[in-house]
Design a protein around this motif. Structure first.
Motif, PDB file in Angstrom:
ATOM      1  N   GLU A 114      -5.562   1.958  -1.236  1.00 50.32           N
ATOM      2  CA  GLU A 114      -6.610   1.296  -0.467  1.00 50.32           C
ATOM      3  C   GLU A 114      -7.230   0.152  -1.254  1.00 50.32           C
ATOM      4  OE1 GLU A 114      -7.423   1.168   2.592  1.00 50.32           O
ATOM      5  OE2 GLU A 114      -9.076  -0.201   2.104  1.00 50.32           O
ATOM      6  N   TRP A 115      -6.383  -0.808  -1.673  1.00 50.87           N
ATOM      7  CA  TRP A 115      -6.800  -2.037  -2.328  1.00 50.87           C
ATOM      8  C   TRP A 115      -7.762  -1.791  -3.487  1.00 50.87           C
ATOM      9  CZ3 TRP A 115      -3.000  -4.875  -1.002  1.00 50.87           C
ATOM     10  CH2 TRP A 115      -2.471  -4.813   0.299  1.00 50.87           C
ATOM     11  N   PHE A 155      -6.940   7.264   4.471  1.00 47.71           N
ATOM     12  CA  PHE A 155      -7.004   6.872   5.894  1.00 47.71           C
ATOM     13  C   PHE A 155      -5.877   7.510   6.703  1.00 47.71           C
ATOM     14  CE2 PHE A 155     -10.041   3.351   6.613  1.00 47.71           C
ATOM     15  CZ  PHE A 155     -10.415   3.034   5.316  1.00 47.71           C
ATOM     16  N   TRP A 191     -18.833   2.349   5.949  1.00 46.88           N
ATOM     17  CA  TRP A 191     -18.898   1.590   7.191  1.00 46.88           C
ATOM     18  C   TRP A 191     -19.528   2.452   8.282  1.00 46.88           C
ATOM     19  CZ3 TRP A 191     -13.009   0.131   6.785  1.00 46.88           C
ATOM     20  CH2 TRP A 191     -12.838  -0.698   5.668  1.00 46.88           C
ATOM     21  N   ASN A 225      -1.842 -10.864   8.381  1.00 49.75           N
ATOM     22  CA  ASN A 225      -2.836  -9.814   8.557  1.00 49.75           C
ATOM     23  C   ASN A 225      -4.166 -10.303   7.974  1.00 49.75           C
ATOM     24  OD1 ASN A 225      -3.680  -6.890   9.018  1.00 49.75           O
ATOM     25  ND2 ASN A 225      -4.247  -7.226   6.891  1.00 49.75           N
ATOM     26  N   GLU A 226      -5.159 -10.486   8.821  1.00 49.36           N
ATOM     27  CA  GLU A 226      -6.539 -10.737   8.395  1.00 49.36           C
ATOM     28  C   GLU A 226      -6.704 -11.907   7.418  1.00 49.36           C
ATOM     29  OE1 GLU A 226      -8.277  -7.074   7.029  1.00 49.36           O
ATOM     30  OE2 GLU A 226      -8.180  -6.215   9.016  1.00 49.36           O
ATOM     31  N   TRP A 249      -4.710   3.227  11.937  1.00 51.24           N
ATOM     32  CA  TRP A 249      -4.552   3.030  10.492  1.00 51.24           C
ATOM     33  C   TRP A 249      -4.964   4.308   9.809  1.00 51.24           C
ATOM     34  CZ3 TRP A 249      -2.250  -0.627   7.647  1.00 51.24           C
ATOM     35  CH2 TRP A 249      -2.349  -0.463   6.260  1.00 51.24           C
ATOM     36  N   ASN A 296      -9.268  -9.521  11.632  1.00 49.18           N
ATOM     37  CA  ASN A 296     -10.266  -8.455  11.589  1.00 49.18           C
ATOM     38  C   ASN A 296     -11.549  -9.006  12.202  1.00 49.18           C
ATOM     39  OD1 ASN A 296     -10.163 -10.024   8.964  1.00 49.18           O
ATOM     40  ND2 ASN A 296     -12.203  -9.105   8.791  1.00 49.18           N
ATOM     41  N   GLN A 336       0.810  -1.227   0.000  1.00 48.79           N
ATOM     42  CA  GLN A 336       0.000   0.000   0.000  1.00 48.79           C
ATOM     43  C   GLN A 336       0.837   1.268   0.000  1.00 48.79           C
ATOM     44  OE1 GLN A 336      -2.631  -1.725   3.378  1.00 48.79           O
ATOM     45  NE2 GLN A 336      -3.944  -0.343   2.246  1.00 48.79           N
ATOM     46  N   HIS A 392       0.925  -9.385   4.537  1.00 46.17           N
ATOM     47  CA  HIS A 392      -0.202  -8.440   4.425  1.00 46.17           C
ATOM     48  C   HIS A 392      -0.663  -8.448   2.971  1.00 46.17           C
ATOM     49  CE1 HIS A 392      -2.165  -4.819   6.534  1.00 46.17           C
ATOM     50  NE2 HIS A 392      -2.795  -4.972   5.377  1.00 46.17           N
ATOM     51  N   TYR A 410     -12.979  -1.832  12.837  1.00 41.82           N
ATOM     52  CA  TYR A 410     -13.429  -0.652  12.082  1.00 41.82           C
ATOM     53  C   TYR A 410     -14.906  -0.351  12.280  1.00 41.82           C
ATOM     54  CZ  TYR A 410      -8.950  -0.438   9.677  1.00 41.82           C
ATOM     55  OH  TYR A 410      -7.619  -0.308   9.393  1.00 41.82           O
ATOM     56  N   GLU A 432      -5.140  -2.274  14.109  1.00 38.64           N
ATOM     57  CA  GLU A 432      -5.655  -1.295  13.153  1.00 38.64           C
ATOM     58  C   GLU A 432      -6.977  -0.713  13.649  1.00 38.64           C
ATOM     59  OE1 GLU A 432      -6.121  -2.395   9.012  1.00 38.64           O
ATOM     60  OE2 GLU A 432      -4.269  -3.571   9.088  1.00 38.64           O
TER      61      GLU A 432
HETATM   62  C1  LIG Z   1     -13.394  -4.132   7.598  1.00 35.03           C
HETATM   63  O1  LIG Z   1     -12.119  -3.552   7.620  1.00 35.03           O
HETATM   64  C2  LIG Z   1     -11.028  -4.472   7.645  1.00 35.03           C
HETATM   65  O2  LIG Z   1     -10.868  -5.018   8.895  1.00 35.03           O
HETATM   66  C3  LIG Z   1      -9.808  -3.755   7.215  1.00 35.03           C
HETATM   67  C4  LIG Z   1      -9.650  -2.409   6.963  1.00 35.03           C
HETATM   68  N1  LIG Z   1      -8.364  -2.264   6.539  1.00 35.03           N
HETATM   69  C5  LIG Z   1      -7.767  -3.494   6.527  1.00 35.03           C
HETATM   70  N2  LIG Z   1      -8.649  -4.383   6.992  1.00 35.03           N
HETATM   71  C6  LIG Z   1      -6.399  -3.798   6.012  1.00 35.03           C
HETATM   72  O3  LIG Z   1      -5.626  -4.505   6.976  1.00 35.03           O
HETATM   73  C7  LIG Z   1      -5.695  -2.539   5.529  1.00 35.03           C
HETATM   74  O4  LIG Z   1      -4.690  -2.949   4.619  1.00 35.03           O
HETATM   75  C8  LIG Z   1      -6.715  -1.557   4.917  1.00 35.03           C
HETATM   76  O5  LIG Z   1      -6.084  -0.471   4.288  1.00 35.03           O
HETATM   77  C9  LIG Z   1      -7.637  -1.078   6.048  1.00 35.03           C
HETATM   78  C10 LIG Z   1      -8.607   0.022   5.627  1.00 35.03           C
HETATM   79  O6  LIG Z   1      -9.556  -0.487   4.744  1.00 35.03           O
END
Ligand SMILES: CO[C@H](O)c1c[n+]2c([nH]1)[C@H](O)[C@@H](O)[C@H](O)[C@H]2CO
Length: 445
Positions: A405-406, A414, A323, A163-164, A398, A218, A18, A119, A286, A351
């Motif tokens: 942002e993907w 952010f 969100w 990560n997630e 974050w 997450n 990113q 990540h 989030y 985050e």
């Molecule tokens: C529902 O949100 C997720 O948990 C989440 C939100 N985000 C993320 N995961 C990622 O870990 C980051 O790379 C994103 O940039 C960041 C913001 O979108």
């Protein structure tokens, strides 16, 4: 004043794909996000991470921003394709040297490096052989962890394996909205399992270093829109939260979800490996998830959580991502973790942040009051959870910088620092100054 415990770690978080750019420099191999973002229609406006925040070259100036914020920790990720361009095989020393320089500079600044190994930027060469749906990727990840542990193991105090994994698997292989862009429920479940197994394989390797070991998930409290939606909400909770928390913290998959998915791909020893003891659990929070049972045809009973669609209550404020803004969801989530998982290790909020419609005003500033209110509300809720007895050791906002942002590309900001992508100029937003004061006070004013 809502003071955090003594020794609480205050940080900011980023991720390699990113912010780095320089996607072909010094031997880096292609990742699935290089491939995916080059696919027409995959990312808003056709944006890619080819340049991003040019952090690979500007990291020293960005680390000066960390010192300006006064943070005690910085969470960032290593790009697997910089270190092992083919995912396995030949190690690229330039990649290791780059991250060694970053870690040493952080330590010299008195900032704790918190290093995420994965990540989302899987080496494309591994995806060419099935990626996370291929069980062999588990061993590739374990080897990657060995290479990193050997190079940085004497100086990184905290490791995060993944990560997630929910996003990597259910969004990358289930809905196809993220790389590698596969939309298949069965692939999502296989990928999720192999990601968890990869985590389990890496833990003992990283345990050999001087650092603590954790994983980041997450999580989102799930609410039914009406009482009739309770079953659908439980399934979404099962998919988003329990499908990962139960194996990681309790060594088993949730029975109701095994039945719902018809999942039978765990091999002997997998669950024991996945449930390797953790020094900390990273939690990305989030928003809450609101669910109404969908009357739509579900394409496949295995397809994750699509037996329901998310319905956001109109009255709740939202960020630019759509969100809902629900700070108390963070308290609710943490108290639930403590209640449902007796083996819960210390927690790091790895985050939390928000995208709003930031702009540089005529005076040359970014007055992001909404982000300050968002962060203040969530830090207050975090203090409530700590007061309720949840062991939280740190908070990472974050993000340090606006970044890629993907699937949203550069259309969602952010950062605490605004990035002008045309000039790469960094500009502290009002929230950066506010956060620096919170860090200095060790809590909310
Ligand atoms: C529902 O949100 C997720 O948990 C989440 C939100 N985000 C993320 N995961 C990622 O870990 C980051 O790379 C994103 O940039 C960041 C913001 O979108």
């Amino acid at each position: 004043m809502r003071a955090m415990p003594e020794g609480f770690r205050w940080g900011v978080a980023t991720a390699a794909y990113q912010i780095e750019g320089s996607v072909s420099a010094d031997g880096r191999g292609p990742s699935i996000w290089d491939t995916f973002s080059a696919t027409p229609g995959a990312v808003r406006h056709g944006d890619t991470g080819a340049i991003a925040c040019d952090h690979y070259r500007r990291w020293k100036q960005d680390f000066a921003l960390l010192s300006e914020l006064g943070v005690s920790a910085y969470r960032f990720s290593l790009a697997w394709p910089r270190i092992l361009p083919e995912g396995t095989g030949q190690v690229n020393q330039s990649g290791l040297d780059h991250y060694r320089r970053l870690v040493d500079d952080l330590l010299a600044r008195g900032i704790e490096p918190v290093v995420t190994l994965y990540h989302w930027d899987l080496p494309q060469a591994l995806q060419d052989r099935g990626g996370w749906t291929n069980r062999a990727t588990i061993d590739a990840f374990a080897r990657y962890a060995e290479v990193v542990a050997e190079a940085l193991g004497d100086r990184v105090p905290r490791w995060i394996t993944l990560n997630e994994p929910w996003v990597s698997s259910f969004v990358g292989y289930g809905s196809g909205r993220h790389a590698p862009g596969i939309a298949d429920g069965r692939s999502a479940l296989l990928a999720a399992h192999h990601l968890l197994c990869a985590h389990g394989a890496a833990v003992p390797v990283l345990r050999e270093t001087s650092g603590q070991v954790g994983v980041t998930v997450n999580l989102s409290p799930v609410r039914p829109v009406t009482p009739e939606d309770a079953d659908a909400a439980r399934r979404v909770d099962g998919c988003q939260n329990r499908w990962f928390l139960d194996p990681l913290l309790a060594g088993r998959y949730p029975e109701d979800m095994i039945e719902w998915y018809g999942f039978a791909d765990a091999e002997p020893g997998d669950l024991e490996s996945i449930a390797a003891p953790l020094d900390f659990l990273g939690v990305n929070y989030y928003t809450r998830t609101w669910v109404a049972s969908g009357d739509r045809d579900v394409p496949h009973p295995v397809h994750p959580s699509l037996d329901a669609h998310q319905v956001l209550p109109e009255k709740l404020p939202r960020t630019l991502m759509g969100w809902t803004i629900e700070p108390d969801g963070l308290r609710e989530l943490l108290v639930r973790l403590r209640t449902d998982y007796p083996g819960l290790p210390p927690v790091l909020i790895t985050e939390n942040g928000a995208a709003f419609d930031d702009y540089v005003d005529p005076e040359g500033g970014v007055d992001d009051e909404e982000r300050i209110a968002f962060l203040a509300g969530h830090l207050s809720a975090l203090a409530d959870a700590i007061d309720a007895g949840v062991d939280v050791r740190g908070y990472f906002c974050w993000s340090l910088l606006d970044n890629f942002e993907w699937a949203e590309g550069y259309g969602r900001r952010f950062g605490l620092y605004h990035v002008d992508y045309a000039t790469q100029h960094r500009l502290a937003k009002a929230s950066a100054r506010w956060y620096a004061d919170v860090v200095k006070r060790n809590g909310l004013p």
